[in-house]
Each structure stands twice: as structure tokens, then as C-alpha cells.
Write a protein that holds these residues in place. Structure first.
Motif, PDB file in Angstrom:
ATOM      1  N   THR A 156      32.812  45.268  27.388  1.00 50.13           N
ATOM      2  CA  THR A 156      33.695  45.341  28.554  1.00 50.13           C
ATOM      3  C   THR A 156      33.909  46.782  29.003  1.00 50.13           C
ATOM      4  N   ALA A 157      34.343  46.903  30.242  1.00 48.11           N
ATOM      5  CA  ALA A 157      34.748  48.201  30.789  1.00 48.11           C
ATOM      6  C   ALA A 157      36.246  48.371  30.565  1.00 48.11           C
ATOM      7  N   CYS A 158      36.643  48.459  29.301  1.00 46.30           N
ATOM      8  CA  CYS A 158      38.069  48.467  28.954  1.00 46.30           C
ATOM      9  C   CYS A 158      38.718  49.828  29.148  1.00 46.30           C
ATOM     10  N   GLY A 159      37.972  50.803  29.642  1.00 45.36           N
ATOM     11  CA  GLY A 159      38.556  52.116  29.885  1.00 45.36           C
ATOM     12  C   GLY A 159      38.785  52.435  31.347  1.00 45.36           C
ATOM     13  N   ARG A 160      38.683  51.426  32.221  1.00 46.61           N
ATOM     14  CA  ARG A 160      38.851  51.665  33.659  1.00 46.61           C
ATOM     15  C   ARG A 160      40.313  51.820  34.072  1.00 46.61           C
ATOM     16  N   ARG A 161      41.229  51.327  33.290  1.00 45.08           N
ATOM     17  CA  ARG A 161      42.649  51.374  33.642  1.00 45.08           C
ATOM     18  C   ARG A 161      43.446  51.892  32.449  1.00 45.08           C
ATOM     19  N   TRP A 162      44.538  52.600  32.752  1.00 41.12           N
ATOM     20  CA  TRP A 162      45.502  53.047  31.746  1.00 41.12           C
ATOM     21  C   TRP A 162      44.792  53.762  30.586  1.00 41.12           C
ATOM     22  N   SER A 163      43.988  54.762  30.907  1.00 41.42           N
ATOM     23  CA  SER A 163      43.225  55.468  29.885  1.00 41.42           C
ATOM     24  C   SER A 163      43.006  56.908  30.311  1.00 41.42           C
ATOM     25  N   ASP A 165      40.076  58.188  30.351  1.00 38.04           N
ATOM     26  CA  ASP A 165      38.888  58.123  31.202  1.00 38.04           C
ATOM     27  C   ASP A 165      39.262  57.878  32.649  1.00 38.04           C
ATOM     28  N   ALA A 166      40.206  56.972  32.894  1.00 39.36           N
ATOM     29  CA  ALA A 166      40.643  56.699  34.265  1.00 39.36           C
ATOM     30  C   ALA A 166      41.310  57.928  34.888  1.00 39.36           C
ATOM     31  N   ARG A 167      42.082  58.660  34.087  1.00 37.95           N
ATOM     32  CA  ARG A 167      42.707  59.880  34.595  1.00 37.95           C
ATOM     33  C   ARG A 167      41.661  60.926  34.939  1.00 37.95           C
ATOM     34  N   ARG A 168      40.649  61.046  34.102  1.00 33.64           N
ATOM     35  CA  ARG A 168      39.591  62.013  34.380  1.00 33.64           C
ATOM     36  C   ARG A 168      38.820  61.639  35.642  1.00 33.64           C
ATOM     37  N   LYS A 169      38.568  60.354  35.842  1.00 37.66           N
ATOM     38  CA  LYS A 169      37.876  59.912  37.045  1.00 37.66           C
ATOM     39  C   LYS A 169      38.690  60.216  38.296  1.00 37.66           C
ATOM     40  N   ARG A 170      40.005  60.026  38.227  1.00 42.95           N
ATOM     41  CA  ARG A 170      40.839  60.335  39.391  1.00 42.95           C
ATOM     42  C   ARG A 170      40.792  61.818  39.722  1.00 42.95           C
ATOM     43  N   LEU A 171      40.868  62.672  38.702  1.00 42.77           N
ATOM     44  CA  LEU A 171      40.800  64.113  38.945  1.00 42.77           C
ATOM     45  C   LEU A 171      39.448  64.519  39.512  1.00 42.77           C
ATOM     46  N   VAL A 174      39.369  63.599  43.158  1.00 37.58           N
ATOM     47  CA  VAL A 174      40.146  64.535  43.985  1.00 37.58           C
ATOM     48  C   VAL A 174      39.361  65.816  44.212  1.00 37.58           C
ATOM     49  N   ARG A 175      38.728  66.322  43.174  1.00 40.86           N
ATOM     50  CA  ARG A 175      37.931  67.549  43.334  1.00 40.86           C
ATOM     51  C   ARG A 175      36.708  67.318  44.202  1.00 40.86           C
ATOM     52  N   ALA A 176      36.098  66.154  44.090  1.00 40.03           N
ATOM     53  CA  ALA A 176      34.904  65.868  44.885  1.00 40.03           C
ATOM     54  C   ALA A 176      35.239  65.506  46.323  1.00 40.03           C
ATOM     55  N   GLY A 177      36.509  65.222  46.609  1.00 41.07           N
ATOM     56  CA  GLY A 177      36.871  64.845  47.957  1.00 41.07           C
ATOM     57  C   GLY A 177      36.700  65.970  48.950  1.00 41.07           C
ATOM     58  N   SER A 178      36.955  67.201  48.519  1.00 42.29           N
ATOM     59  CA  SER A 178      36.812  68.348  49.414  1.00 42.29           C
ATOM     60  C   SER A 178      35.407  68.915  49.423  1.00 42.29           C
ATOM     61  N   ALA A 179      34.578  68.579  48.442  1.00 43.04           N
ATOM     62  CA  ALA A 179      33.220  69.104  48.362  1.00 43.04           C
ATOM     63  C   ALA A 179      32.275  68.185  49.111  1.00 43.04           C
ATOM     64  N   PRO A 180      31.228  68.737  49.743  1.00 38.11           N
ATOM     65  CA  PRO A 180      30.250  67.889  50.443  1.00 38.11           C
ATOM     66  C   PRO A 180      29.473  67.033  49.451  1.00 38.11           C
ATOM     67  N   GLU A 181      29.198  65.799  49.840  1.00 37.86           N
ATOM     68  CA  GLU A 181      28.485  64.881  48.961  1.00 37.86           C
ATOM     69  C   GLU A 181      27.014  65.268  48.893  1.00 37.86           C
ATOM     70  N   PRO A 182      26.459  65.432  47.691  1.00 39.65           N
ATOM     71  CA  PRO A 182      25.047  65.824  47.587  1.00 39.65           C
ATOM     72  C   PRO A 182      24.131  64.717  48.060  1.00 39.65           C
ATOM     73  N   ALA A 183      23.021  65.122  48.629  1.00 39.27           N
ATOM     74  CA  ALA A 183      22.049  64.152  49.125  1.00 39.27           C
ATOM     75  C   ALA A 183      21.322  63.487  47.957  1.00 39.27           C
ATOM     76  N   ARG A 184      21.179  62.172  48.030  1.00 34.73           N
ATOM     77  CA  ARG A 184      20.491  61.420  46.993  1.00 34.73           C
ATOM     78  C   ARG A 184      19.288  60.710  47.598  1.00 34.73           C
ATOM     79  N   SER A 185      18.268  60.570  46.797  1.00 33.47           N
ATOM     80  CA  SER A 185      17.085  59.849  47.236  1.00 33.47           C
ATOM     81  C   SER A 185      17.367  58.346  47.234  1.00 33.47           C
ATOM     82  N   PRO A 186      16.644  57.573  48.035  1.00 29.63           N
ATOM     83  CA  PRO A 186      16.861  56.108  48.022  1.00 29.63           C
ATOM     84  C   PRO A 186      16.652  55.488  46.647  1.00 29.63           C
TER      85      PRO A 186
END
Length: 397
Positions: A156-163, A165-171, A174-186
């Protein structure tokens, strides 16, 4: 005419079957379900096993270590027959055992907090399986359930909430929100979609297996009780309350056993709840059933001295509560705190002369604790409230 009606009926049946298959496919692959319930299972079993290891810390050497009467040689002989393995039997050295015990405590704590859950969930399953196999003859139903849940939670993905890991993903978001999204290949995007779908499918299947395991456990226990004459006669709990091995407080057990009618009713209700449990999961009746099962497990923990078993069962029942229940709890807590804080306001925070009562801000919550002080010598009127307390203008010299 008859053939046309038959073709119409066949087309309707195929359309209905296609819709059901599409709905089932969307349920399995669309999004991960019960993320909050999975996190509750992670927190519950991580905390339960951490407390268990700390409780047995003074007796660790006699249960799993070099001083145990069940020596590593005997354990290896049993492993040859059962195919079991344990990292605790790799060495007889005391220092190695103490290191394994310390790592088990750290692993349980990290799994509880949800740090790098993909890795710590596997390590936690290895820890539980190793300690379980090392002292297999000292385990009970609670240990077996914890072992099964530790293995299932790896899927299971038991670390998606109240963990953490979830706090690190939110941070990171937030940091990636101001940075331009890198181009990815299809091709990279397709690989990412496949990975996301695979994780979702494995998580949903893992949660389904956990729910099915709990249903089988309750159903089989109820059907097994139905076959017994003591459960049918209503005297099973009377005998359970008088077992010396499962009576931590004899006076309390004797006090409860005096109410024979209630004890008989509790026995019949236990069988009814366990047999009916798998059939009430798809309606609102499951909530009172889960509440009664909670009280039953608390009674088992107190009266029979089986806290590990009761705790494991209470945590397992949490898988049947929807995510909206867990998201409602924080709002209910904040509402209760807000009401309690409003009812016990300090005297200096009460409205006085020259103070406008709390007003709702645009887009905010009416009655927010914000007050606006008026300058002395001013007489204003707030819309819909009336004139404020008049201030006597100062007399000119």
C-alpha cells in the motif's frame, strides 16, 4: 419482431456489462482509495509494535535472545520444516542481538512517522516476521494479525497522508511551484503514467486484501463459535471470565460474572456481530457495528489481559472507515476547540466601550475573533449592529 426485441435486449445487456467492467476498472486504476485508512494502519501498527518491543525490553534476551530456552539451533530445525527465516538466528552473539533489537525499535519508530515509507515498510515487515519466527511458540492471534498486516502494508501507499513523506512532498511542491517545469520527453511521460497506474493498482489491491482478511477473520470466528455448545447455551463468556491464565484482575472478572443475564446477552451479541460483519459493510449499519466491536475488544483487553490482540483488531477495523470520516475529524476538533475557547474567553478579551463586536471578513468565517478599536471621542455606527458606546467629547479649555 421477436428477433428485434431479442437483439435490443442483448445490446442492453452488453452495454450494462461494459459499464460495470468500466466502473470496476476505474475503481481499481483510477485513483488510490482509502489513503487515510492506510495511514491509520501504518501509524497504529507501528506504534503498537514499538510499544510491544519497549514493554518486553527487560525480557528481550529470554524471549528472542541468547538466553531463550528456544535456542537458535532448535529454531533452525523448525525452519527446515516450515521454510521460515529470521535475521535473529544468523548469529548467537549477544552484541548482534542487541544491535538487531535497537534497529527494530528504530524501524518501528520510522515506520510510525512515515519516513521513506517505501523502504521502512519492507524493513518493518522483516522485523515483525523475524521476531515472530524466532519465538513462534510464544505468539498468539494478535501477533499473527500484526504479521499479516505488516506484510500487506508493503503493497500500500501508506505514507501518502499524515507522514513525514507527505510533509516533504508538500514542501517540494511549494518550491517547485515558482520554478519552471522542466521539459519531459513523451516516453518519460508515458513511463510516469505507467508507474502511477501500477502503484495505484497495487495499493488498491492491498487495501482490498486487508479488508477481506478482516472479514474472513470475523466470519470464521463467528461460525466457529456457532458450533460450540457453550456459545449456544450462553455460558461461554462465564467460562472465559474464570480462566486463571486470562484473568489479570480476578476481582473485576468476578464482579462482571455476577451479572449472568448481561454476560449471556454479550455472548450472543458477540456471535451475531462476528457472523453479520461481512454483510453490513455496504451500508450505514456498519458504524454502530464497528462501535460495538470496539467496545468488545476493549473488554477483551481489560478483562482477559490481551492488549496486543485487541489493539491489532481495533486498528484493523479502521480500514472500513471512509476517508471523509478521517478528514472530518480535524474539522470537528477545530470546531470543538473554537467553541471551548469562545466559552472560556479571558476577561480582558471581552467587548468593552469603544470596541466593535467580532465581524465576519469577506471570504472568512463569521464571528472570527477580530476586534476593531475605535478612537476616543468618536461615535460610529456599525451596519446592522447599532451605535457603539458613546464617548463624551472632551470639554474645551
Amino acid at each position: 419482431m421477436e428477433s428485434e426485441a431479442r437483439r435490443t435486449t442483448s445490446a442492453v445487456g452488453r452495454r450494462w456489462l461494459a459499464d460495470r467492467i468500466g466502473a470496476a476498472r476505474e475503481l481499481v486504476t483510477g485513483r488510490p482509495v482509502s489513503l487515510y485508512a492506510a495511514s491509520v494502519l501504518r501509524i497504529g501498527y507501528g506504534l503498537l509494535y514499538l510499544v510491544f518491543l519497549l514493554r518486553e525490553f527487560p525480557h528481550r534476551a529470554q524471549i528472542w535472545g541468547p538466553d531463550s530456552p528456544w535456542t537458535p539451533a532448535l529454531a533452525h530445525q523448525l525452519f527446515e520444516q516450515t521454510g521460515w527465516r529470521s535475521v535473529l538466528t544468523l548469529s548467537d552473539d549477544r552484541a548482534y542481538f542487541e544491535l538487531c533489537y535497537a534497529l527494530a525499535l528504530v524501524t518501528s519508530a520510522l515506520f510510525l512517522l512515515g519516513w521513506r515509507t517505501r523502504v521502512t515498510s519492507v524493513l518493518f515487515a522483516v522485523v515483525v516476521a523475524s521476531f515472530h519466527g524466532r519465538a513462534i511458540f510464544m505468539t498468539d492471534g494478535g501477533d499473527n494479525l500484526v504479521l499479516l498486516m505488516a506484510l500487506y502494508l508493503v503493497l500500500t501507499a501508506c505514507g501518502r497522508r499524515w507522514s513525514l513523506d507527505a510533509r516533504r512532498k508538500r514542501l517540494e511542491a511549494v518550491r517547485a511551484g515558482s520554478a519552471p517545469e522542466p521539459a519531459r520527453s513523451p516516453f518519460a511521460g508515458q513511463l510516469r503514467d505507467v508507474r502511477t497506474t501500477l502503484i495505484t493498482v497495487v495499493h488498491n489491491c492491498g487495501m482490498f486484501v486487508i479488508a477481506a482478511q478482516v472479514c474472513f477473520l470475523y466470519g470464521s470466528a463467528g461460525l466457529y463459535k456457532v458450533q460450540g455448545a457453550t456459545w449456544g447455551g450462553g455460558t461461554a463468556l462465564h467460562y472465559a471470565l474464570n480462566l486463571e491464565l486470562f484473568r489479570p484482575w480476578p476481582a473485576l472478572s468476578h464482579f462482571v460474572d455476577q451479572y449472568t443475564l448481561l454476560v449471556a446477552v454479550a455472548g450472543y451479541l458477540t456471535v451475531l456481530l462476528q457472523v453479520a460483519f461481512p454483510f453490513v459493510l455496504f451500508g450505514r449499519l456498519k458504524y454502530p457495528v464497528l462501535a460495538m466491536l470496539l467496545s468488545m475488544h476493549v473488554g477483551i483487553a481489560v478483562l482477559m489481559g490481551l492488549p496486543l490482540f485487541s489493539g491489532a483488531m481495533i486498528i484493523a477495523d479502521a480500514v472500513f472507515l471512509p476517508d471523509r470520516f478521517y478528514t472530518f475529524l480535524p474539522r470537528l476538533w477545530r470546531r470543538a476547540v473554537r467553541r471551548t475557547g469562545g466559552g472560556w474567553a479571558a476577561p480582558e478579551q471581552t467587548a468593552g466601550p469603544g470596541v466593535v463586536p467580532a465581524q465576519g471578513r469577506p471570504g472568512g468565517t463569521p464571528g472570527s475573533p477580530r476586534r476593531v478599536a475605535l478612537p476616543a471621542g468618536r461615535r460610529d455606527t456599525a451596519p446592522g449592529i447599532g451605535p457603539a458606546s458613546p464617548q463624551v467629547p472632551p470639554k474645551s479649555g
